[in-house]
Design an enzyme around this catalytic site. Structure first.
Site, PDB file in Angstrom:
ATOM      1  N   GLU A  19       0.798  -1.233   0.000  1.00 48.49           N
ATOM      2  CA  GLU A  19       0.000   0.000   0.000  1.00 48.49           C
ATOM      3  C   GLU A  19       0.831   1.284   0.000  1.00 48.49           C
ATOM      4  O   GLU A  19       0.620   2.168   0.822  1.00 48.49           O
ATOM      5  CB  GLU A  19      -0.970   0.003   1.189  1.00 48.49           C
ATOM      6  CG  GLU A  19      -1.885  -1.203   1.195  1.00 48.49           C
ATOM      7  CD  GLU A  19      -2.888  -1.206   2.357  1.00 48.49           C
ATOM      8  OE1 GLU A  19      -2.808  -0.311   3.222  1.00 48.49           O
ATOM      9  OE2 GLU A  19      -3.739  -2.103   2.382  1.00 48.49           O
ATOM     10  N   ASN A  66       2.222  -5.132  -3.254  1.00 52.49           N
ATOM     11  CA  ASN A  66       0.840  -5.498  -2.938  1.00 52.49           C
ATOM     12  C   ASN A  66       0.026  -4.244  -2.599  1.00 52.49           C
ATOM     13  O   ASN A  66       0.492  -3.380  -1.861  1.00 52.49           O
ATOM     14  CB  ASN A  66       0.888  -6.423  -1.698  1.00 52.49           C
ATOM     15  CG  ASN A  66      -0.401  -7.165  -1.415  1.00 52.49           C
ATOM     16  OD1 ASN A  66      -0.921  -7.845  -2.301  1.00 52.49           O
ATOM     17  ND2 ASN A  66      -0.908  -7.061  -0.198  1.00 52.49           N
ATOM     18  N   HIS A 115     -10.087  -6.250  -2.228  1.00 52.91           N
ATOM     19  CA  HIS A 115     -11.159  -6.044  -1.242  1.00 52.91           C
ATOM     20  C   HIS A 115     -12.298  -5.379  -2.017  1.00 52.91           C
ATOM     21  O   HIS A 115     -12.328  -4.156  -2.191  1.00 52.91           O
ATOM     22  CB  HIS A 115     -10.671  -5.154  -0.102  1.00 52.91           C
ATOM     23  CG  HIS A 115      -9.593  -5.812   0.714  1.00 52.91           C
ATOM     24  ND1 HIS A 115      -9.826  -6.954   1.446  1.00 52.91           N
ATOM     25  CD2 HIS A 115      -8.294  -5.511   0.894  1.00 52.91           C
ATOM     26  CE1 HIS A 115      -8.711  -7.319   2.056  1.00 52.91           C
ATOM     27  NE2 HIS A 115      -7.764  -6.462   1.737  1.00 52.91           N
ATOM     28  N   GLU A 149      -5.908 -10.831  -1.166  1.00 54.39           N
ATOM     29  CA  GLU A 149      -6.704 -10.612   0.056  1.00 54.39           C
ATOM     30  C   GLU A 149      -8.187 -10.552  -0.288  1.00 54.39           C
ATOM     31  O   GLU A 149      -8.930  -9.716   0.241  1.00 54.39           O
ATOM     32  CB  GLU A 149      -6.285  -9.307   0.743  1.00 54.39           C
ATOM     33  CG  GLU A 149      -4.801  -9.235   1.065  1.00 54.39           C
ATOM     34  CD  GLU A 149      -4.388  -7.986   1.845  1.00 54.39           C
ATOM     35  OE1 GLU A 149      -5.270  -7.271   2.375  1.00 54.39           O
ATOM     36  OE2 GLU A 149      -3.180  -7.736   1.923  1.00 54.39           O
ATOM     37  N   ASP A 196     -11.928 -10.400  -0.640  1.00 57.01           N
ATOM     38  CA  ASP A 196     -13.221 -10.488   0.035  1.00 57.01           C
ATOM     39  C   ASP A 196     -14.175  -9.573  -0.716  1.00 57.01           C
ATOM     40  O   ASP A 196     -13.738  -8.676  -1.449  1.00 57.01           O
ATOM     41  CB  ASP A 196     -13.164 -10.193   1.544  1.00 57.01           C
ATOM     42  CG  ASP A 196     -12.468  -8.910   1.947  1.00 57.01           C
ATOM     43  OD1 ASP A 196     -12.429  -7.951   1.128  1.00 57.01           O
ATOM     44  OD2 ASP A 196     -11.967  -8.831   3.084  1.00 57.01           O
TER      45      ASP A 196
HETATM   46  C1  XIL Z   1      -6.221  -6.323   8.349  1.00 53.84           C
HETATM   47  C2  XIL Z   1      -6.440  -7.502   9.279  1.00 53.84           C
HETATM   48  O1  XIL Z   1      -7.262  -8.461   8.649  1.00 53.84           O
HETATM   49  C3  XIL Z   1      -7.082  -7.036  10.568  1.00 53.84           C
HETATM   50  O2  XIL Z   1      -7.160  -8.097  11.500  1.00 53.84           O
HETATM   51  C4  XIL Z   1      -6.289  -5.891  11.169  1.00 53.84           C
HETATM   52  O3  XIL Z   1      -6.950  -5.395  12.303  1.00 53.84           O
HETATM   53  C5  XIL Z   1      -6.100  -4.773  10.140  1.00 53.84           C
HETATM   54  O4  XIL Z   1      -5.494  -5.306   8.981  1.00 53.84           O
HETATM   55  N1  XIL Z   1      -4.867  -4.597   3.722  1.00 53.84           N
HETATM   56  C6  XIL Z   1      -3.868  -5.404   4.182  1.00 53.84           C
HETATM   57  C7  XIL Z   1      -4.110  -6.296   5.351  1.00 53.84           C
HETATM   58  O5  XIL Z   1      -2.801  -5.486   3.552  1.00 53.84           O
HETATM   59  O6  XIL Z   1      -2.958  -6.489   6.123  1.00 53.84           O
HETATM   60  C8  XIL Z   1      -5.234  -5.777   6.219  1.00 53.84           C
HETATM   61  O7  XIL Z   1      -5.493  -6.762   7.220  1.00 53.84           O
HETATM   62  C9  XIL Z   1      -6.453  -5.485   5.392  1.00 53.84           C
HETATM   63  C10 XIL Z   1      -6.145  -4.432   4.351  1.00 53.84           C
END
Ligand code: XIL
Length: 367
Positions: free
Chosen positions: A160, A201, A238, A268, A270
């Site tokens: 990020e 990432n 996401h 990641e 979802d």
């Molecule tokens: C999130 C975790 O799932 C949570 O448990 C934590 O509180 C915050 O981070 N982008 C990322 C991940 O790269 O590391 C993040 O994970 C979600 C967004």
């Protein structure tokens, strides 16, 4: 397009009619991917702390490698946990998921070496000179990636680094070092773990026309032009059920990254729903998951898909996005979302399609 032969059509029908049980990873591999996985975390921590009674059922699903052949620690390898005070390293949390992966024979994606969030407070509180922060970053990467050396299929080296408009995020790293911090992070990671695939990432880099995607392409190109090894781009994915990218868009974006790097992955995944959940929104969610699967199977460089956990109560989404939830594949009562069967159907029809068209851009080249 050739008309499908009757044998292939019958096979496809048979495949589609088989009930879905524990086979996301198995089918992903048949479709030519390296893995289908789910991130997980240490029991009793954070989102999962209030639900100890669900652990046995959760653990049984995660343990099935036909379902999930890969995992990522959602938290334990982040700076906050691995170097909570200067030069004080702690791998207890990260080891939980790394050990689980090793004992279950799952591929491990490691996450994340340099990230502005969940950073140990001392990193932001120190009044850095540029050389001192460069040393601290190098030391952190040497220690953490060195400790896990040989165990990580991939490392999210930098996470990020971009703002929504594609410019560099004004993190402590960027404010003190400019884009040099990106170069030194990738250089240090390559030295610390020569066999891990090194990834950039980020989220919001899944659509081909977004300025952030242009930023990610620029960032990776800058690193490559500097002679550094960057092996992959991770699209966090996401996503939103009610406004998600098309498969064509996901393919176009993935192909654009693949011109610069060897592999891409959905790291990641979802798909959040604006609560309350209803059938229409679950249908949109299913379509979104199916598009990601289609894109990854159709793009040669796409190695796999990781869900950001798989059980709704353990998701980060409701904690960060008020009135959003139900973003994963298992509801609180352990029944499955329609998206689960949707993913299975998509894998099966893509496998059948490839068997029908062995001469076209099929799955054979992956073997
Ligand atoms: C999130 C975790 O799932 C949570 O448990 C934590 O509180 C915050 O981070 N982008 C990322 C991940 O790269 O590391 C993040 O994970 C979600 C967004």
């Amino acid at each position: 397009m050739r008309a499908p032969s009757s044998v292939a059509a019958a096979t496809a029908l048979l495949l589609l009619a088989t009930p879905a049980t524990a086979q996301l990873h198995k089918l992903a591999v048949q479709a030519g991917l390296r893995y289908f996985g789910a991130a997980t975390d240490t029991p009793h921590q954070r989102e999962r702390a209030p639900y100890p009674e669900s652990y046995p059922q959760y653990d049984a699903i995660l343990a099935n490698n036909d379902e999930f052949g890969q995992t990522t620690p959602t938290n334990g390898q982040k700076w906050l946990f691995t170097e909570p005070a200067p030069r004080l390293f702690n791998f207890t949390e990260g080891d939980y998921v790394a050990d689980l992966a090793a004992s279950q024979g799952k591929l491990l994606r490691c996450h994340a070496l340099v990230w502005h969030s969940q950073l140990a407070p001392w990193v932001e509180e120190t009044n850095w000179t540029a050389p001192a922060l460069a040393d601290a970053i190098e030391r952190h990467i040497r220690a953490v990636a060195g400790y896990y050396r040989g165990r990580c299929h991939a490392w999210d080296v930098v996470n990020e680094a971009l703002d929504e408009d594609g410019s560099y995020r004004q993190s402590i790293f960027y404010r003190v070092l400019g884009e040099e911090y990106l170069r030194l992070a990738f250089r240090a990671a390559a030295a610390a773990d020569p066999d891990a695939k090194l990834y950039y990432n980020d989220y919001g880099i899944e659509r081909p026309t977004s300025p952030k995607t242009a930023g990610a392409l620029r960032l990776v190109k800058m690193l490559k032009d500097a002679g550094l090894r960057v092996d992959g781009v991770g699209m966090q994915a996401h996503l939103h059920a009610d406004n998600h990218p098309s498969a064509e868009d996901l393919i176009a974006t993935s192909e654009a990254y693949a011109e610069l790097v060897d592999e891409v992955a959905f790291t990641e995944l979802d798909v959040r729903i604006k609560l309350p959940v209803d059938e229409q929104k679950l249908q949109w969610q299913k379509e979104c998951y199916q598009k990601v699967v289609t894109a990854c199977v159709k793009v040669k460089a796409c190695v796999g898909i990781t869900l950001w956990d798989f059980y709704d109560p353990f998701s980060w989404v409701p904690h960060v996005f008020p009135n959003n939830g139900a973003s994963l594949l298992w509801f609180e009562d352990f029944s499955k979302h329609p998206a689960y069967d949707g993913i299975i159907e998509t894998f099966k029809s893509l496998i059948a399609e490839a068997e029908e068209q062995p001469k076209r851009r099929s799955l054979g080249w992956r073997a």
